[in-house]
Every structure is written in structure tokens, then in C-alpha cells.
Design an enzyme around this catalytic site. Structure first.
Site, mmCIF file in Angstrom:
data_model
loop_
_atom_site.group_PDB
_atom_site.id
_atom_site.type_symbol
_atom_site.label_atom_id
_atom_site.label_comp_id
_atom_site.label_asym_id
_atom_site.label_seq_id
_atom_site.Cartn_x
_atom_site.Cartn_y
_atom_site.Cartn_z
ATOM 1 N N CYS A 130 0.843 -1.197 0.000
ATOM 2 C CA CYS A 130 0.000 0.000 0.000
ATOM 3 C C CYS A 130 0.877 1.246 0.000
ATOM 4 C CB CYS A 130 -0.936 -0.013 1.208
ATOM 5 S SG CYS A 130 -2.163 1.310 1.171
ATOM 6 N N THR A 382 -26.131 1.899 11.308
ATOM 7 C CA THR A 382 -27.222 1.633 10.372
ATOM 8 C C THR A 382 -28.048 2.897 10.163
ATOM 9 O OG1 THR A 382 -29.158 0.240 9.885
ATOM 10 C CG2 THR A 382 -28.798 0.859 12.188
ATOM 11 N N TYR A 383 -28.610 3.013 8.979
ATOM 12 C CA TYR A 383 -29.535 4.094 8.663
ATOM 13 C C TYR A 383 -30.908 3.504 8.349
ATOM 14 C CZ TYR A 383 -25.013 6.358 8.145
ATOM 15 O OH TYR A 383 -23.726 6.818 8.373
ATOM 16 N N ASN A 384 -31.029 2.178 8.589
ATOM 17 C CA ASN A 384 -32.280 1.447 8.328
ATOM 18 C C ASN A 384 -32.724 1.589 6.875
ATOM 19 O OD1 ASN A 384 -32.725 0.464 11.078
ATOM 20 N ND2 ASN A 384 -33.083 2.623 11.576
ATOM 21 N N THR A 385 -31.740 1.558 5.971
ATOM 22 C CA THR A 385 -32.042 1.640 4.541
ATOM 23 C C THR A 385 -31.285 0.549 3.789
ATOM 24 O OG1 THR A 385 -30.234 3.181 4.129
ATOM 25 C CG2 THR A 385 -32.385 4.137 4.628
ATOM 26 N N THR A 394 -31.258 -4.008 9.128
ATOM 27 C CA THR A 394 -30.126 -4.613 8.411
ATOM 28 C C THR A 394 -29.201 -5.415 9.329
ATOM 29 O OG1 THR A 394 -28.767 -2.624 8.686
ATOM 30 C CG2 THR A 394 -30.144 -2.754 6.705
ATOM 31 N N GLU A 459 -23.237 3.038 0.920
ATOM 32 C CA GLU A 459 -23.495 1.716 1.494
ATOM 33 C C GLU A 459 -22.307 0.786 1.261
ATOM 34 O OE1 GLU A 459 -28.278 1.119 1.298
ATOM 35 O OE2 GLU A 459 -27.296 1.459 -0.624
#
Length: 488
Positions: A130, A382-385, A394, A459
């Protein structure tokens, strides 16, 4: 630095977006070079990432004031805003925890001197070739007074650091092979020995930069304009751009192929959500026996070795990177190969929560807490999407990703049904996960684009945060267990 200082003073009295800060960083670098009579460079890349559109990254702080505030603080403290932070800015809660932990490891009081910390970062990043992280810490190493001779190669560094090379190699590629004998070798090396506190600090740094190399490659992070490989003095050339992109598997592709691919994956999110719903219903109806759970783990562990990374693509490290480590041919090998038996690591026998956390905190105060907060932040974020769908739980998917990574390292949770993994993670996703976690230098844009094609870039960055933290915790578990066994 006077331009950066002026920009910082101006920033205190005005509202800046990440776009402004990004432009300031780039502009300051150009001005400083112009003042010294050097030709003005042009950035080689198009933004902080080869995989994510620049416009999408630079829009982040316009949506979330918290992200803007974090960027401003980082810029004011360091006089720079690195591309890793810009990409992590999709998730400001995590970024805040990450920067706080990294600052503590590199800058605050601790067992190791500042130049040792940066040199260990160089050693760790170099294991995965890297160059982005290597160059970053080469500069920091010199700024804190490190001896330039050490940068000629690992054999030019003190014996104490050279002795760390074996631990670095094993942790990066085959951590299940680590034993208390390796720990004893470092702690009882006479005049070149490490103290327990120093070793804990070194282990945390090694695992931090191994996993950060995974994130760097997994998100296609590009060097900043002032870094090696981040600029050129040649005028823009369309033909040159295309040749470079094609050579690195980063071309824009064919519109017809993209439309065809989009048609083929339409509905993948709904299919995944339906599978999650069915699995939850099965959980509620019946629970598998312990014997069946163990069998499913062994099956998944064995199958994970059949998931191929880009092994056929030869990656030869450059001299600038390979000189910082020994044995460049040593890499990841599947631990379940026929004829080789490595006992499963049961989390119920040695876990981060019950064992590793307290050991780190005892020998390197506050770091255990910082790491735990970072692990929890990545795991529970989480954004619950899911893509265009809202109000989605999720947790099942996040747990499957985390546990699959630990499964590849032989780590088993007795209370988890590993049969869920094949239901939730398709083959292209598994290829991406295995490559990014085990051989990140082989990650390509095509791999990044081939999984979860209907999902947002934010995401996918979230997935990379999960992969990075799960990998770091897996390495830490093996290292801390070996240290515990030495101590007892």
C-alpha cells in the site's frame, strides 16, 4: 505553511464545505510549489477515489453539518485533509471514532516513541504493497525526527524493529499460525527485547494499518496531489488518461454493457430483503442443534477457501515498498487446505469483549476503550435503509458480513447459524470480501462494481468499514490470545 495557516484562520470565521477544504488543500500545495520556483503540478486522479465519483464525495458535508465540522477540525489540526477521511465522511459517526483512535495511537502518550510508531505503520502498510499509506508515514516519520537511513530498507532499522518483521508477516497473512513462542522471542531478546506494553502498542498499530490498507484498496483511494503518485507535470491528455484507466481495470465501460448489467440485477435488493425475511421466520419457528450449527460452520469455513481471489494476477511489489519488509513471497494461504488442520478459534473461549479488551486496556490505558467504541460503531452503524428502501432492519446482513470474515480466519461464534451466509452473500460479494480482506492489493474497480450493483456508494463504503474492523479484530484476537498464553 503560511497559506495553510491563512486558510485555517479564514475558516474560523466562515462556513466552509468539504469542497472548499478540498480545494484549499490542493491550492495550498500548488502555491507553495509556485513560490519556490517549481513547476505547478496537476493531479493525476479525478478526486479522492478511483471507484466513487468525485462530485458525490465532495457533496457530503453539504448534506451533513457534522461531517463538515469533523473535516474542519481535522484540517485545523493537521493542515491537511487526506482522501481516506474524505471517503469515510459518508459516515461521520464512524469517522469521528476512527480519527480519535488513530490520533491517540500516533500522537498521544504511549509506550512507543513517535518515530517508532510511524515506522511500524510503514512496515504494516508495506506488507500489502500500500504505497499510499507507506508514503504518508514516510513523511510523518521524517517530520518527527526519524533517521532517514531506516527508510533505505528494513535491514537499516534497529534490530528491535527488524525482529518485529516476523510478527508483521504472520499477522498480515496467516494470523492463525501465531503462537506464544513468537511472543516469547520478542520479549526475551536480551538488549533488543520488547516490553509487554510496547508489544501491545505495536500489535495494535500493525493490525490497524493492515486493515486500513484493506480499506484503502477497497475504496480505490488515490494519492493527494502533494504525494508520490498523486501528480504529474505533463499537460492533460485524453488518450493517456484512457490508457492508464484501461491498464488499471478502471475504464468507464460501455454504456450498452452497463444498461444490460443494470437490467440483469434489477430486483436484487428485493430478493435479498425477501431472503432476510424468510430467514427471520425460520429463526422464529425452529432452532438448529449445536451439532448442526458446528457442521454448518465447518462447511462454510471449507467453502470459503474455494472462493478465489485474483491469484492468477501476479503482483510484484515495487522496490520502494518491498524494502520495508522481508519475504515478499509470503502471503495469505487458506488454513483448511487438504492435509493441514488448524483448530477452530472459538470466540466462547477467547473473545474481544471478555479477554482482549481488558488486556489491551491494562497494558495500554484507554486504547481498549477506543478500539471497542470503533468496533461497535462499525458493527452497529445503520440508517435502516437498503438502496432505495427505508425502514429496513439490516442487523442480520451486517452480522453475516462480520461473521463471514471471521469464518475465513477460522473464528467461530457458537450461537450463529452459518447457513445464513450463503443465503445473504452471493459469490461476487464473497470474491470481493476475500480479496479485500486477504489480498487487498488485488482489488479492482470491476470487483467493487460487481457486488450490490443497486446500492449506493455510501453503502459500499459502509461495507468496507465492516470488512476493515472485522479484519482488525480477527488479527487482534490471535495476537492477544498468544500474548495471554505467554503470560499464563
Amino acid at each position: 505553511m503560511r497559506h495553510a495557516t491563512a486558510a485555517t484562520e479564514t475558516m474560523e470565521n466562515n462556513s466552509f464545505t468539504v469542497t472548499d477544504l478540498y480545494k484549499i488543500c490542493t491550492h495550498c500545495e500548488r502555491l507553495s510549489k509556485k513560490d519556490s520556483g517549481v513547476r505547478i503540478p496537476r493531479p493525476l486522479g479525478n478526486g479522492p477515489s478511483r471507484f466513487i465519483p468525485e462530485k458525490e464525495i465532495l457533496q457530503i458535508s453539504k448534506v451533513d453539518p457534522r461531517t463538515q465540522s469533523i473535516f474542519e477540525d481535522a484540517f485545523a489540526a493537521l493542515g491537511r485533509l487526506d482522501n481516506i477521511s474524505l471517503v469515510m465522511g459518508f459516515h461521520p459517526q464512524y469517522l469521528e471514532s476512527f480519527l480519535r483512535t488513530q490520533h491517540y495511537l500516533l500522537q498521544m502518550d504511549g509506550p512507543l516513541s513517535l518515530h517508532y510508531r510511524h515506522y511500524i505503520g510503514i512496515m504494516a502498510a508495506a506488507r500489502h504493497q500500500c504505497s499510499y499509506l507507506v508514503n504518508l508515514h514516510v513523511n510523518d516519520f521524517l517530520q518527527v525526527g526519524g533517521d532517514p537511513k531506516w527508510l533505505n530498507g528494513l535491514d537499516g532499522a534497529p534490530q528491535k524493529l527488524q525482529a518485529l518483521g516476523e510478527l508483521n508477516k504472520i499477522l498480515a497473512h496467516r494470523p492463525w499460525l501465531l503462537t506464544k513462542a513468537h511472543i516469547e522471542h520478542l520479549l526475551k531478546a536480551e538488549e533488543h527485547s520488547w516490553s509487554l506494553a510496547e508489544l501491545i502498542h505495536a500489535v495494535v498499530l500493525l493490525t490497524h494499518y493492515h486493515s486500513l490498507a484493506s480499506f484503502t484498496f477497497g475504496c480505490g483511494i488515490t494519492p493527494e496531489i502533494h504525494s508520490d503518485g498523486g501528480h504529474t507535470f505533463r499537460p492533460p491528455s485524453v488518450s493517456q488518461y484512457w490508457v492508464c484507466d484501461i491498464a488499471n481495470d478502471n475504464g468507464h465501460g460501455n454504456d450498452l454493457e452497463e444498461k444490460r448489467g443494470s437490467h440483469q440485477v434489477s430486483g436484487e435488493v428485493e430478493v435479498l430483503m425477501e431472503r432476510m425475511k424468510l430467514l427471520q421466520e425460520c429463526r422464529d419457528e425452529e432452532e438448529a442443534s449445536q451439532e448442526e450449527m458446528a457442521t454448518r460452520f465447518e462447511r462454510e469455513k471449507t467453502e470459503s477457501m474455494l472462493v478465489a481471489t485474483a491469484e492468477d494476477e501476479e503482483c510484484v511489489p515495487s522496490r520502494d515498498v518491498s524494502r520495508h519488509f522481508e519475504d515478499p513471497s509470503y502471503g495469505y494461504k487458506d488454513f483448511s487446505r487438504r492435509g493441514e488442520h488448524v483448530p477452530t478459534f472459538r470466540v466462547q473461549d477467547y473473545s474481544w469483549e471478555d479477554h482482549g479488551y481488558s488486556l489491551v486496556n491494562r497494558l495500554y490505558p484507554d486504547v481498549g476503550q477506543l478500539l471497542d467504541e470503533k468496533f461497535q460503531m462499525a458493527y452497529n452503524l445503520t440508517y435502516n435503509t437498503m438502496a432505495m428502501h427505508k425502514d429496513v432492519d439490516t442487523s442480520m446482513l451486517r452480522r453475516a458480513i462480520w461473521n463471514y470474515i471471521h469464518c475465513m480466519f477460522g473464528i467461530r461464534y457458537d450461537d450463529y447459524d452459518y447457513g445464513e451466509i450463503n443465503q445473504l452473500l452471493d459469490r461476487s460479494f464473497k470474491v470481493y470480501i476475500k480479496t479485500m480482506v486477504c489480498s487487498p492489493e488485488k482489488t479492482t474497480k470491476r470487483m467493487y462494481e460487481s457486488f450490490w450493483r443497486q446500492f449506493q456508494h455510501s453503502e459500499k463504503v459502509h461495507v468496507n468499514l465492516l470488512l476493515m474492523e472485522a479484519r482488525m479484530q480477527a488479527e487482534l484476537l490471535y495476537a492477544l490470545r498468544a500474548i495471554t498464553r505467554y503470560m499464563t
